[in-house]
Design an enzyme around this catalytic site. Structure first.
Site, PDB file in Angstrom:
ATOM      1  N   HIS A 243     -85.540  43.748  26.695  1.00 16.87           N
ATOM      2  CA  HIS A 243     -86.146  43.525  25.377  1.00 16.87           C
ATOM      3  C   HIS A 243     -86.285  42.032  25.108  1.00 16.87           C
ATOM      4  O   HIS A 243     -85.369  41.266  25.396  1.00 16.87           O
ATOM      5  CB  HIS A 243     -85.263  44.098  24.277  1.00 16.87           C
ATOM      6  CG  HIS A 243     -85.291  45.573  24.151  1.00 16.87           C
ATOM      7  ND1 HIS A 243     -84.683  46.410  25.051  1.00 16.87           N
ATOM      8  CD2 HIS A 243     -85.850  46.369  23.205  1.00 16.87           C
ATOM      9  CE1 HIS A 243     -84.865  47.665  24.649  1.00 16.87           C
ATOM     10  NE2 HIS A 243     -85.564  47.661  23.543  1.00 16.87           N
TER      11      HIS A 243
ATOM     12  N   ASN B 282     -79.881  40.626  31.985  1.00 22.84           N
ATOM     13  CA  ASN B 282     -80.066  41.479  30.818  1.00 22.84           C
ATOM     14  C   ASN B 282     -78.740  41.919  30.206  1.00 22.84           C
ATOM     15  O   ASN B 282     -78.581  41.931  28.989  1.00 22.84           O
ATOM     16  CB  ASN B 282     -80.909  42.703  31.206  1.00 22.84           C
ATOM     17  CG  ASN B 282     -81.363  43.509  30.022  1.00 22.84           C
ATOM     18  OD1 ASN B 282     -81.582  42.996  28.943  1.00 22.84           O
ATOM     19  ND2 ASN B 282     -81.512  44.801  30.220  1.00 22.84           N
TER      20      ASN B 282
ATOM     21  N   GLU C 176     -90.274  23.010  25.603  1.00 22.25           N
ATOM     22  CA  GLU C 176     -91.699  22.896  25.260  1.00 22.25           C
ATOM     23  C   GLU C 176     -92.525  22.489  26.475  1.00 22.25           C
ATOM     24  O   GLU C 176     -93.611  23.026  26.703  1.00 22.25           O
ATOM     25  CB  GLU C 176     -91.887  21.885  24.126  1.00 22.25           C
ATOM     26  CG  GLU C 176     -91.460  22.401  22.780  1.00 22.25           C
ATOM     27  CD  GLU C 176     -91.708  21.431  21.650  1.00 22.25           C
ATOM     28  OE1 GLU C 176     -91.913  21.885  20.513  1.00 22.25           O
ATOM     29  OE2 GLU C 176     -91.702  20.199  21.899  1.00 22.25           O
TER      30      GLU C 176
ATOM     31  N   PHE D 292     -92.728  24.298  19.389  1.00 21.16           N
ATOM     32  CA  PHE D 292     -91.893  25.057  18.484  1.00 21.16           C
ATOM     33  C   PHE D 292     -91.643  24.264  17.196  1.00 21.16           C
ATOM     34  O   PHE D 292     -91.697  23.032  17.196  1.00 21.16           O
ATOM     35  CB  PHE D 292     -90.549  25.388  19.143  1.00 21.16           C
ATOM     36  CG  PHE D 292     -90.685  26.267  20.359  1.00 21.16           C
ATOM     37  CD1 PHE D 292     -90.906  27.629  20.217  1.00 21.16           C
ATOM     38  CD2 PHE D 292     -90.627  25.726  21.637  1.00 21.16           C
ATOM     39  CE1 PHE D 292     -91.051  28.435  21.340  1.00 21.16           C
ATOM     40  CE2 PHE D 292     -90.763  26.533  22.759  1.00 21.16           C
ATOM     41  CZ  PHE D 292     -90.979  27.881  22.599  1.00 21.16           C
TER      42      PHE D 292
END
Length: 192
Positions: A68, A99, A180, A187
């Protein structure tokens, strides 16, 4: 690139690569409730025709988890919001070790800040690079990343999508400028 606004999060989706560029959401104590995890992975039918869209079968026998981006435990205040996190567009191929390891530990830390400290967080997550592809063509990212804005600090975490990892998620902290440069995204400089 397609901006998709869901009820519980927003995403930029790459219809050629068949994956989210990024997913963003806010997290407060009110987002966390008692709803059980849906575990019903479903295809996202909201994209234009012709987009490459991942399906739950794409991950079978791949050796990767359906990781997710906006995690399900951050959306346990309603059945609908939890089910929405199981859209395949919100998934990214992750090693099980990532994960269930430092990526999960960072998610738990964020919920602790929201629930125990009453903080309002802003979170972005995504993957970059291509180290492999699933049989269906879905890209397996080299890195999975998160940017977490708290009232006190901005955490930028760049996780290698590998099988051998340090358990402490803070080990993978990088500067906002580094993240970035690697993602190509700009951001916000502060929370709200």
């Amino acid at each position: 690139n397609y901006l998709s606004v869901k009820k519980g999060y927003v995403m930029s989706y790459n219809g050629v690569e068949g994956r989210a560029n990024w997913v963003g959401w806010t997290l407060t104590a009110s987002d966390i409730g008692t709803i059980h995890r849906s575990d019903r992975f479903i295809q996202d039918e909201s994209f234009p025709r012709g987009f490459n869209i991942a399906d739950e079968t794409d991950y079978k026998h791949s050796g990767y988890d359906r990781g997710h981006l906006c995690n399900s435990q951050d959306r346990t205040s309603s059945v609908f919001l939890n089910e929405e996190t199981f859209l395949m567009s919100n998934m990214i191929p992750q090693t099980h070790e990532l994960n269930a390891g430092p990526f999960k530990m960072l998610e738990e830390y964020c919920r602790k800040l929201a629930v125990k400290k009453g903080q309002h967080l802003l979170i972005y997550s995504g993957g970059i690079g291509a180290k492999d592809r699933l049989a269906s063509g879905v890209i397996v990212p080299v890195y999975c990343w998160k940017v977490v804005y708290t009232p006190d600090k901005i955490w930028c975490i760049l996780f290698p999508n590998e099988r051998v990892l340090h358990k402490n998620w803070q080990t993978y902290s990088v500067s906002l400028e580094t993240l970035e440069k690697m993602t190509g995204f700009r951001f916000p400089r502060k929370l709200f």
